[in-house]
Design an enzyme around this catalytic site. Structure first.
Site, PDB file in Angstrom:
ATOM      1  N   ARG A 141     -11.394  -5.195   0.048  1.00 29.80           N
ATOM      2  CA  ARG A 141     -11.075  -4.155   1.025  1.00 29.80           C
ATOM      3  C   ARG A 141     -12.373  -3.793   1.736  1.00 29.80           C
ATOM      4  NH1 ARG A 141      -8.145  -2.501  -3.502  1.00 29.80           N
ATOM      5  NH2 ARG A 141      -9.722  -0.933  -3.935  1.00 29.80           N
ATOM      6  N   GLN A 154       2.297   1.169 -16.731  1.00 29.34           N
ATOM      7  CA  GLN A 154       2.018  -0.037 -15.939  1.00 29.34           C
ATOM      8  C   GLN A 154       0.905  -0.814 -16.614  1.00 29.34           C
ATOM      9  OE1 GLN A 154      -1.053  -0.178 -13.650  1.00 29.34           O
ATOM     10  NE2 GLN A 154      -0.649  -2.382 -13.670  1.00 29.34           N
ATOM     11  N   THR A 213       2.300  -5.580 -13.852  1.00 27.62           N
ATOM     12  CA  THR A 213       1.895  -5.905 -12.478  1.00 27.62           C
ATOM     13  C   THR A 213       1.366  -7.328 -12.425  1.00 27.62           C
ATOM     14  OG1 THR A 213       1.479  -3.610 -11.953  1.00 27.62           O
ATOM     15  CG2 THR A 213       0.379  -5.244 -10.571  1.00 27.62           C
ATOM     16  N   ARG A 263      -2.823  -4.405  -0.342  1.00 25.18           N
ATOM     17  CA  ARG A 263      -4.193  -4.388  -0.871  1.00 25.18           C
ATOM     18  C   ARG A 263      -4.590  -5.725  -1.466  1.00 25.18           C
ATOM     19  NH1 ARG A 263      -5.735   1.030  -1.679  1.00 25.18           N
ATOM     20  NH2 ARG A 263      -6.824   0.871  -3.655  1.00 25.18           N
ATOM     21  N   TYR A 316     -10.730   4.395  -0.507  1.00 29.64           N
ATOM     22  CA  TYR A 316     -10.143   3.644  -1.627  1.00 29.64           C
ATOM     23  C   TYR A 316      -8.607   3.759  -1.607  1.00 29.64           C
ATOM     24  CZ  TYR A 316      -8.517   2.626  -6.336  1.00 29.64           C
ATOM     25  OH  TYR A 316      -7.799   2.139  -7.395  1.00 29.64           O
ATOM     26  N   HIS A 364       1.524  -4.828  -3.333  1.00 27.60           N
ATOM     27  CA  HIS A 364       0.450  -3.938  -3.775  1.00 27.60           C
ATOM     28  C   HIS A 364      -0.021  -3.033  -2.625  1.00 27.60           C
ATOM     29  CE1 HIS A 364      -1.836  -3.881  -7.673  1.00 27.60           C
ATOM     30  NE2 HIS A 364      -2.572  -3.020  -6.998  1.00 27.60           N
ATOM     31  N   SER A 395      -0.752   4.187 -14.368  1.00 28.99           N
ATOM     32  CA  SER A 395      -1.512   2.945 -14.225  1.00 28.99           C
ATOM     33  C   SER A 395      -2.372   2.674 -15.457  1.00 28.99           C
ATOM     34  CB  SER A 395      -2.423   3.073 -12.997  1.00 28.99           C
ATOM     35  OG  SER A 395      -3.410   2.086 -13.005  1.00 28.99           O
ATOM     36  N   TYR A 444      -1.738  -4.012 -16.842  1.00 24.21           N
ATOM     37  CA  TYR A 444      -2.500  -5.116 -16.254  1.00 24.21           C
ATOM     38  C   TYR A 444      -2.951  -6.016 -17.400  1.00 24.21           C
ATOM     39  CZ  TYR A 444      -3.324  -3.182 -11.527  1.00 24.21           C
ATOM     40  OH  TYR A 444      -3.201  -2.730 -10.240  1.00 24.21           O
TER      41      TYR A 444
HETATM   42  C1  LIG Z   1      -5.145   3.742  -4.331  1.00 27.50           C
HETATM   43  C2  LIG Z   1      -4.143   2.792  -4.906  1.00 27.50           C
HETATM   44  C3  LIG Z   1      -4.279   2.388  -6.222  1.00 27.50           C
HETATM   45  C4  LIG Z   1      -3.322   1.518  -6.778  1.00 27.50           C
HETATM   46  N1  LIG Z   1      -3.425   1.205  -8.102  1.00 27.50           N
HETATM   47  C5  LIG Z   1      -2.459   0.441  -8.670  1.00 27.50           C
HETATM   48  C6  LIG Z   1      -2.476   0.188 -10.063  1.00 27.50           C
HETATM   49  O1  LIG Z   1      -3.353   0.629 -10.780  1.00 27.50           O
HETATM   50  N2  LIG Z   1      -1.481  -0.586 -10.574  1.00 27.50           N
HETATM   51  C7  LIG Z   1      -0.478  -1.114  -9.794  1.00 27.50           C
HETATM   52  O2  LIG Z   1       0.394  -1.803 -10.294  1.00 27.50           O
HETATM   53  N3  LIG Z   1      -0.434  -0.863  -8.475  1.00 27.50           N
HETATM   54  C8  LIG Z   1      -1.383  -0.085  -7.898  1.00 27.50           C
HETATM   55  N4  LIG Z   1      -1.323   0.190  -6.563  1.00 27.50           N
HETATM   56  C9  LIG Z   1      -0.177  -0.304  -5.771  1.00 27.50           C
HETATM   57  C10 LIG Z   1       0.958   0.716  -5.771  1.00 27.50           C
HETATM   58  O3  LIG Z   1       1.589   0.789  -7.024  1.00 27.50           O
HETATM   59  C11 LIG Z   1       2.030   0.338  -4.737  1.00 27.50           C
HETATM   60  O4  LIG Z   1       2.402  -1.008  -4.930  1.00 27.50           O
HETATM   61  C12 LIG Z   1       1.584   0.544  -3.300  1.00 27.50           C
HETATM   62  O5  LIG Z   1       0.753   1.668  -3.190  1.00 27.50           O
HETATM   63  C13 LIG Z   1       2.806   0.708  -2.400  1.00 27.50           C
HETATM   64  O6  LIG Z   1       2.443   0.827  -1.068  1.00 27.50           O
HETATM   65  P1  LIG Z   1       2.294   2.247  -0.310  1.00 27.50           P
HETATM   66  O7  LIG Z   1       1.060   2.882  -0.837  1.00 27.50           O
HETATM   67  O8  LIG Z   1       2.173   1.851   1.124  1.00 27.50           O
HETATM   68  O9  LIG Z   1       3.509   3.038  -0.593  1.00 27.50           O
HETATM   69  C14 LIG Z   1      -2.260   1.044  -5.986  1.00 27.50           C
HETATM   70  C15 LIG Z   1      -2.145   1.459  -4.655  1.00 27.50           C
HETATM   71  C16 LIG Z   1      -3.067   2.324  -4.117  1.00 27.50           C
HETATM   72  C17 LIG Z   1      -2.882   2.795  -2.695  1.00 27.50           C
END
Ligand SMILES: Cc1cc2nc3c(=O)[nH]c(=O)nc-3n(C[C@H](O)[C@H](O)[C@H](O)COP(=O)(O)O)c2cc1C
Length: 381
Positions: free
Chosen positions: A165, A128, A156, A275, A26, A272, A108, A130
């Site tokens: 994924r 943050q 976001t 993702r 995840y 993101h 988050s 949503y």
């Molecule tokens: C496991 C995971 C959960 C995430 N959950 C959120 C989230 O809840 N809200 C959000 O705005 N971004 C979320 N993101 C995106 C991160 O804020 C961020 O944009 C991203 O991880 C940056 O890339 P990096 O992991 O390569 O540094 C998530 C990323 C990951 C890896």
């Protein structure tokens, strides 16, 4: 700990060894073929720094201003969902590590620990947001963020609908399969499975109930997130939030200009973490043209692929004011709890000092395009 971690990549290895397989996947995975996830990391690392010498770099200051506050580093912990499943009350541990290091922590919407729990443990986090379909509930979340003392709201925008994924799908499965993955990680079971309860989405309990929809979080997101959101809704949030408002998930120049028009105080150049839209530009590639357009008119934050202090320097050189970590702190939390997060922040601090010394920079304001070697890949961005 199986070995002493010396880098973010080491914490990734520890996280893999410590977490149940589905949870590691995840965190680690990206959408579809994971092109954007890979490009975020590779494009950033391919940026060549320009080594300079004999420039009196005996006093290096990493501190910087953002939204009226002075931070020890131009770095924050970005929002990462379900972090309370990586370590016991994980968001509280991460928030404490961030506060001790003098950097912001963004909680988050989809955290295990609620806003109230995190704020009560120390500094109020950034929140943050949503957009879920129930608009009254979104308004109540904004109120709760105010009550908890949050100063900065991060909206976001790049999750209108969740990307698939494949790794999550492959690692999923209930019954014996899930039990097998859990039993294979006894220290996690003890720390988080038994003593890290409740396993709920603290901010969303009112609409989700008291059990996190962990087994099928993506389906829940798909059913409950609001894909009809537009810039009008940003105006709706703006009208309710007096403090700094940041739009996260901007990759396109026109969207950046709309964010500026919307009255937001900052934006996060982000995909993101690879993702969502696979095939989208890496953030390192998207950043320079957005920086050219909005620099000095709003705060410019960026995330994606940042795994070291060198990467932070590269992002600043491409035009960012501030850099958010995602997986870097998530791996550390999973690998070694709050201590791991604190250590990653120390590593980034130390790596930045060396990189600044050898590029001839003493202050964050000294970092700019002049520290990039023109022969590096960034010349083609
Ligand atoms: C496991 C995971 C959960 C995430 N959950 C959120 C989230 O809840 N809200 C959000 O705005 N971004 C979320 N993101 C995106 C991160 O804020 C961020 O944009 C991203 O991880 C940056 O890339 P990096 O992991 O390569 O540094 C998530 C990323 C990951 C890896």
């Amino acid at each position: 700990m199986a070995f002493k971690a010396a880098s973010v990549d080491d914490y990734r290895a520890l996280a893999r060894a410590r977490l149940p397989h589905f949870l590691f996947e995840y965190i680690d995975g990206g959408s579809y073929a994971e092109q954007t996830l890979r490009r975020n990391v590779e494009d950033l690392r391919a940026i060549a720094l320009r080594q300079r010498v004999l420039r009196d770099v005996s006093k290096i200051d990493l501190s910087t201003d953002l939204f009226g506050e002075r931070w020890a580093l131009p770095v924050g912990l970005g929002p990462v969902g379900l972090a309370g499943m990586y370590a016991r009350r994980g968001e509280v541990q991460a928030a404490r590590a961030a506060a001790a290091a003098g950097v912001p922590f963004a909680l988050s919407t989809a955290s295990a620990c609620s806003l109230g729990e995190v704020a009560a443990a120390g500094e109020a986090p950034w929140f943050q947001l949503y957009f879920v379909k129930d608009r009254d509930f979104v308004a109540r979340l904004i109120e709760r963020a105010k009550e908890a003392g949050c100063r900065t709201l991060v909206l976001t925008a790049d999750l209108a609908t969740p990307g698939s994924r494949y790794r999550d799908a492959r690692a999923a499965g209930g019954g014996l399969r899930r039990v097998g993955q859990l039993l294979a990680r006894p220290s996690w079971l003890w720390d988080v499975g038994l003593h890290g309860r409740p396993h709920s989405l603290g901010n969303l309990e009112e609409i989700v109930g008291s059990h996190a929809p962990l087994s099928d979080f993506q389906t829940w997101v798909h059913a409950n997130f609001d894909a009809s959101v537009t810039w009008k809704d940003v105006a709706w949030v703006r009208a309710q939030w007096d403090g700094p408002l940041v739009i996260k998930g901007i990759l396109d120049l026109d969207d950046a200009l709309e964010a500026l028009e919307s009255g937001a105080d900052g934006l996060v150049v982000s995909n993101h973490g690879g993702r969502q839209l696979d095939g989208a530009l890496s953030t390192a590639r998207a950043l320079p043209r957005i920086a050219d357009a909005v620099a000095g008119r709003m705060a410019l934050l960026v995330d994606g692929g940042v795994r070291s202090g060198l990467d932070v320097l590269r992002m600043l050189a491409l035009g960012a004011d501030f850099v958010l970590l995602g997986r870097a702190w998530a791996y550390a939390l999973a690998g070694a709890g709050g201590r791991g997060v604190a250590h990653v922040l120390q590593l980034i601090d130390a790596e930045m000092r060396v990189a600044m010394a050898l590029t001839g920079c003493c202050k964050i304001e000294d970092i700019g395009g002049c520290i990039l070697d023109p022969s590096g890949d960034q010349a083609t961005f």
